[in-house]
Design an enzyme around this catalytic site. Sequence first.
Site, short mmCIF file in Angstrom:
data_model
loop_
_atom_site.label_atom_id
_atom_site.label_comp_id
_atom_site.label_asym_id
_atom_site.label_seq_id
_atom_site.Cartn_x
_atom_site.Cartn_y
_atom_site.Cartn_z
N TYR A 142 0.85 -1.20 0.00
CA TYR A 142 0.00 0.00 0.00
C TYR A 142 0.89 1.25 0.00
O TYR A 142 0.71 2.15 -0.82
CB TYR A 142 -0.91 -0.05 1.23
CG TYR A 142 -1.49 1.27 1.68
CD1 TYR A 142 -2.57 1.86 1.00
CD2 TYR A 142 -0.98 1.95 2.79
CE1 TYR A 142 -3.10 3.07 1.42
CE2 TYR A 142 -1.51 3.15 3.22
CZ TYR A 142 -2.57 3.70 2.54
OH TYR A 142 -3.09 4.92 2.95
N LYS A 146 1.52 4.36 -2.51
CA LYS A 146 1.26 5.75 -2.09
C LYS A 146 2.47 6.62 -2.46
O LYS A 146 2.30 7.78 -2.82
CB LYS A 146 0.99 5.85 -0.58
CG LYS A 146 -0.31 5.27 -0.09
CD LYS A 146 -1.57 5.95 -0.63
CE LYS A 146 -1.92 7.25 0.04
NZ LYS A 146 -3.23 7.79 -0.49
#
Length: 245
Positions: A142, A146
């Site tokens: 994740y 990002k």
Amino acid sequence: TRIRPSSKRCAVIGGSGFLGRHLVEKLLEKGYTVTVFDIRQSYDLPGVAFHEGDLCDKQALLKALQDVSLVFHCASPAPASDDRALFQKVNVDGTRTVIQACQESGVQKLVLTSSASVVFEGSDIKDGKEDLPYAEKPIDYYTETKIQQEKLVLEACNKDKGFITVAIRPHGIFGPRDPQLVPILVDTARRGKMKFIIGDGSNLVDFTFVENVVHGHILAAEHLKPDSPLCGKAYHITNDEPVRF
Ligand code: NAD
């Protein structure tokens, strides 16, 4: 010639989410005209135009972004998911699509919700500033996406083309309607699974009240001008005091 839309016409991508909805409510209060673009509609609010669609779909975005001058991008798959392909598709490829759609529809400003974890390597950071480098070994996939997402948005900042960008990096967000942080903590504690401690009990963790995160986003949007130092920059956002954890 194109007539520039009012600077108070904005769209919130991910506006059905926890942070997005708080942002929408504050923007309305401040007199903005708000469009929500999200894969789901989770509430109804007078004055808000909802567009259900996937941010990976440029045509759907173009429809929603007509006459919009300011876009907040705060959509993401849930961080707890282990679907790598989805993170890549939405956070990286989808963000590229968002940037293209903004540029094609004449949007002037894009404010991204990034994450403080983009600079986190696994060891303590105290009083970390924005000049910290991106994590070379992000803590999870994740976060890896990002980082890529933030780079794409900040690199797209181009004053000459009339498209300027900024990123806001909150850490954990708490507040009314929080679907994750506090409910998961409380649930884990209820199930008797919080009986261990990391360190000697004096660790500090940075959580930010959702209204402060919203305030940071709106301040960034309103101060983002072609000649301002905010252009193409990322900003950490926090409360005054970290929370003892
Ligand atoms: P959330 O899950 O409540 O909201 C995210 C929204 O994005 C949802 O409404 C979801 O439907 C939408 N979405 C997901 N995929 C989409 C797609 N393909 N197209 C259109 N919409 C899509 O999450 P949140 O807590 O409000 O987080 C908002 C942003 O803040 C995210 O970018 C997240 O990375 C960032 N962030 C959150 C926290 C936190 O503690 N909540 C901390 C740091 C950063």
